[in-house]
Design a protein around this motif. Sequence first.
Motif, PDB file in Angstrom:
ATOM      1  N   TRP A   1      35.130  42.308  35.646  1.00 19.04           N
ATOM      2  CA  TRP A   1      34.969  41.515  34.420  1.00 19.04           C
ATOM      3  C   TRP A   1      36.051  40.451  34.312  1.00 19.04           C
ATOM      4  O   TRP A   1      35.805  39.359  33.807  1.00 19.04           O
ATOM      5  N   THR A   2      37.244  40.748  34.797  1.00 16.18           N
ATOM      6  CA  THR A   2      38.329  39.767  34.756  1.00 16.18           C
ATOM      7  C   THR A   2      37.974  38.548  35.597  1.00 16.18           C
ATOM      8  O   THR A   2      38.135  37.407  35.156  1.00 16.18           O
ATOM      9  N   ARG A   3      37.467  38.789  36.796  1.00 14.85           N
ATOM     10  CA  ARG A   3      37.106  37.682  37.676  1.00 14.85           C
ATOM     11  C   ARG A   3      35.938  36.885  37.097  1.00 14.85           C
ATOM     12  O   ARG A   3      35.883  35.664  37.218  1.00 14.85           O
TER      13      ARG A   3
END
Length: 55
Positions: free
Chosen positions: A30-32
């Motif tokens: 999700w961060t990427r």
Amino acid sequence: MPTNLLQLDIVVPVLTYCALLWWVGRGMSWTRRLITAAVTLVLVAWIVLAERGWR
């Protein structure tokens, strides 16, 4: 310019981008995904500003 609340020239590319980000980002964290979305929005804003002549 029409004053419609639903402007397809804005909605369709956004939906297409979301679908493409989901498809490409299936293996991403999700961060990427959030970083990819943020970078894309910055690029879009930069292109719009360049088209309008920085006004």
